[in-house]
Scaffold this motif. Structure first.
Motif, PDB file in Angstrom:
ATOM      1  N   ALA A   9      71.015  -4.188  39.567  1.00 37.43           N
ATOM      2  CA  ALA A   9      69.570  -4.046  39.684  1.00 37.43           C
ATOM      3  C   ALA A   9      69.215  -3.154  40.864  1.00 37.43           C
ATOM      4  O   ALA A   9      69.823  -3.226  41.925  1.00 37.43           O
ATOM      5  CB  ALA A   9      68.929  -5.429  39.858  1.00 37.43           C
ATOM      6  N   CYS A  10      68.196  -2.297  40.650  1.00 36.11           N
ATOM      7  CA  CYS A  10      67.614  -1.495  41.734  1.00 36.11           C
ATOM      8  C   CYS A  10      68.644  -0.667  42.506  1.00 36.11           C
ATOM      9  O   CYS A  10      68.557  -0.536  43.732  1.00 36.11           O
ATOM     10  CB  CYS A  10      66.855  -2.392  42.700  1.00 36.11           C
ATOM     11  N   ALA A  87      68.356  -7.792  49.478  1.00 41.69           N
ATOM     12  CA  ALA A  87      68.606  -8.476  48.212  1.00 41.69           C
ATOM     13  C   ALA A  87      68.531  -9.996  48.366  1.00 41.69           C
ATOM     14  O   ALA A  87      68.080 -10.702  47.465  1.00 41.69           O
ATOM     15  CB  ALA A  87      69.967  -8.071  47.659  1.00 41.69           C
ATOM     16  N   ASP A  90      64.621 -10.891  48.704  1.00 37.12           N
ATOM     17  CA  ASP A  90      63.695 -10.584  47.605  1.00 37.12           C
ATOM     18  C   ASP A  90      64.480 -10.605  46.291  1.00 37.12           C
ATOM     19  O   ASP A  90      65.376  -9.779  46.075  1.00 37.12           O
ATOM     20  CB  ASP A  90      63.074  -9.199  47.824  1.00 37.12           C
ATOM     21  N   ALA A  91      64.124 -11.521  45.418  1.00 35.99           N
ATOM     22  CA  ALA A  91      64.846 -11.707  44.154  1.00 35.99           C
ATOM     23  C   ALA A  91      64.819 -10.457  43.274  1.00 35.99           C
ATOM     24  O   ALA A  91      65.705 -10.274  42.427  1.00 35.99           O
ATOM     25  CB  ALA A  91      64.268 -12.889  43.391  1.00 35.99           C
ATOM     26  N   ARG A  92      63.818  -9.574  43.486  1.00 36.16           N
ATOM     27  CA  ARG A  92      63.758  -8.352  42.683  1.00 36.16           C
ATOM     28  C   ARG A  92      64.966  -7.451  42.934  1.00 36.16           C
ATOM     29  O   ARG A  92      65.326  -6.629  42.094  1.00 36.16           O
ATOM     30  CB  ARG A  92      62.481  -7.571  43.008  1.00 36.16           C
ATOM     31  N   TYR A  93      65.573  -7.590  44.109  1.00 36.20           N
ATOM     32  CA  TYR A  93      66.678  -6.714  44.497  1.00 36.20           C
ATOM     33  C   TYR A  93      68.049  -7.385  44.393  1.00 36.20           C
ATOM     34  O   TYR A  93      69.041  -6.839  44.857  1.00 36.20           O
ATOM     35  CB  TYR A  93      66.464  -6.226  45.929  1.00 36.20           C
ATOM     36  N   THR A  94      68.091  -8.554  43.789  1.00 33.03           N
ATOM     37  CA  THR A  94      69.353  -9.287  43.706  1.00 33.03           C
ATOM     38  C   THR A  94      70.455  -8.443  43.071  1.00 33.03           C
ATOM     39  O   THR A  94      70.279  -7.873  41.996  1.00 33.03           O
ATOM     40  CB  THR A  94      69.167 -10.585  42.890  1.00 33.03           C
TER      41      THR A  94
END
Length: 244
Positions: A9-10, A87, A90-94
């Protein structure tokens, strides 16, 4: 040169953040880099009337080389710590992570830092060599004698080291002397997977002007299939220890 790890992710956030963090870390040590430039300049003045040598020599003291190596290593490890922390927070960057191949030029000395499977190549005339080692499962198997180097060329493999994958990462550091006219290529696996079995193409790319070589390399990779992100950065050492 950073390339977000595929399947994570990301990855683009990890790569962009890592580039910025490394640049900021190195710029804070501008005085050390300037000192290395001056040390090399003075050393060249002392040996200008000495016997000629076939290969360039490192003109900087071992202590200065060690300090420059520590600078590159700490820049990469700091980036790893901070990207991993993003990461975690912020769960968006896990799971985000990136490769990183860094070249710090001080005078006519290059310090290379390596994490992941992006690469740095050096061209001196028509002699082209890969300076970095791929941190991949397949390359590890080749080193252990479990896979053939010929069969491994151009094949994708899981990476074993990445910036941000964990809180800490082991960084490969190497130092080597440069000379005027030397050229460097920093590239992602989206390019070098097609160069592994096309040595003549790589030599031809290095013969081009650096500003022309990168677009040409990207066109070549796209013609070969362009299955992954393609990044290419060509650098040439010119008069005065500058690059273009």
């Amino acid at each position: 040169m950073c390339d977000g790890v595929g399947g994570r992710a990301c990855g683009e956030v990890a790569s962009q953040t890592t580039v910025q963090l490394i640049r900021e870390w190195v710029e804070r040590e501008a005085e050390l880099i300037h000192y290395a430039h001056e040390e090399a300049r003075l050393a060249r003045r002392q040996v200008v009337h000495g016997p000629s040598v076939a290969e360039p020599q490192i003109c900087i003291s071992p202590d200065t080389v060690a300090r420059l190596g520590a600078l590159v290593r700490s820049a990469l490890q700091n980036a790893c710590y901070l990207v991993h922390g993003m990461a975690e927070a912020d769960a968006r960057y896990t799971g985000m992570s990136t490769t990183a191949s860094v070249v710090l030029v001080a005078g006519e000395l290059a310090i290379v830092g390596q994490v992941g499977d992006s690469r740095v190549y050096l061209a001196r005339g028509d002699d082209v060599r890969q300076l970095t080692e791929d941190h991949t499962l397949l390359n590890m198997q080749v080193k252990l004698g479990l896979a053939s180097a010929d069969k491994a060329r151009g094949r994708k493999s899981q990476i074993t080291r990445a910036i941000g994958l964990r809180e800490f990462v082991e960084v490969d550091i190497m130092a080597f002397p440069l000379q005027l006219g030397d050229r460097l290529l920093l590239c992602s696996d989206g390019l070098h997977e097609y160069l592994d079995q096309a040595a003549d193409t790589l030599i031809d790319l290095f013969r081009l002007h650096p500003r022309v070589a990168a677009p040409a390399a990207i066109r070549y990779a796209n013609l070969c299939g362009g299955k992954d992100n393609i990044t290419a950065l060509f650098v040439e050492l010119i008069e005065g220890g500058r690059e273009r």
